[in-house]
Design a protein around this motif. Structure first.
Motif, PDB file in Angstrom:
ATOM      1  N   GLN A  62      15.395   0.476 -17.303  1.00 12.54           N
ATOM      2  CA  GLN A  62      15.170  -0.013 -18.663  1.00 12.54           C
ATOM      3  C   GLN A  62      14.113  -1.115 -18.673  1.00 12.54           C
ATOM      4  O   GLN A  62      13.249  -1.148 -19.550  1.00 12.54           O
ATOM      5  N   VAL A  63      14.186  -2.018 -17.726  1.00 12.65           N
ATOM      6  CA  VAL A  63      13.222  -3.118 -17.653  1.00 12.65           C
ATOM      7  C   VAL A  63      11.821  -2.576 -17.373  1.00 12.65           C
ATOM      8  O   VAL A  63      10.848  -3.017 -17.982  1.00 12.65           O
ATOM      9  N   ILE A  64      11.716  -1.606 -16.463  1.00 14.49           N
ATOM     10  CA  ILE A  64      10.411  -1.007 -16.163  1.00 14.49           C
ATOM     11  C   ILE A  64       9.860  -0.307 -17.402  1.00 14.49           C
ATOM     12  O   ILE A  64       8.684  -0.456 -17.739  1.00 14.49           O
ATOM     13  N   TRP A  65      10.697   0.449 -18.085  1.00 14.62           N
ATOM     14  CA  TRP A  65      10.271   1.154 -19.299  1.00 14.62           C
ATOM     15  C   TRP A  65       9.769   0.169 -20.348  1.00 14.62           C
ATOM     16  O   TRP A  65       8.718   0.366 -20.951  1.00 14.62           O
ATOM     17  N   ARG A  66      10.538  -0.899 -20.561  1.00 13.25           N
ATOM     18  CA  ARG A  66      10.150  -1.898 -21.553  1.00 13.25           C
ATOM     19  C   ARG A  66       8.836  -2.576 -21.166  1.00 13.25           C
ATOM     20  O   ARG A  66       7.957  -2.783 -22.003  1.00 13.25           O
ATOM     21  N   ALA A  67       8.665  -2.902 -19.890  1.00 13.18           N
ATOM     22  CA  ALA A  67       7.433  -3.555 -19.447  1.00 13.18           C
ATOM     23  C   ALA A  67       6.233  -2.627 -19.588  1.00 13.18           C
ATOM     24  O   ALA A  67       5.127  -3.080 -19.887  1.00 13.18           O
TER      25      ALA A  67
END
Length: 78
Positions: A62-67
Motif C-alpha cells: 500500500q505504501v509503495i502504491w501510494r508513493a
C-alpha cells in the motif's frame, strides 16, 4: 489548563519515508516470516509469524502504491 507553549502529547509524528517503512518491513518479514521455519519453531509460531509478516507486506505494498501513484500533496516527497 492547557499550556500552549509545550508540544501536544497527542501530536502526530512525521510519517516514515517509504524507504524506512520498507526496511522495517524487511526486518520484520525475516524475523517473523523466515526465522521460525529456519529454527524449526513450534507450529504456532510459524503460523503466527507468517500471518504477521504477510500483514506487513500488504501494508508495504500500500505504501509503495501510494508513493508511486498518489497526487495528494501529503504523499509527495520533496
Amino acid at each position: 489548563m492547557h499550556d500552549v507553549t509545550s508540544p501536544r502529547s497527542g501530536a502526530a509524528e512525521e510519517p516514515a519515508s517509504p524507504r524506512q517503512h520498507l526496511a522495517r518491513t524487511a526486518v520484520i518479514v525475516v524475523v517473523l516470516g523466515v526465522l521460525p521455519f529456519a529454527l524449526d519453531a513450534a507450529a504456532a509460531w510459524q503460523v503466527l509469524g507468517t500471518l504477521v509478516a504477510a500483514t506487513f507486506v500488504a501494508r508495504a505494498l500500500q505504501v509503495i502504491w501510494r508513493a508511486a501513484f498518489s497526487t495528494d500533496p501529503r504523499h509527495l516527497t520533496s
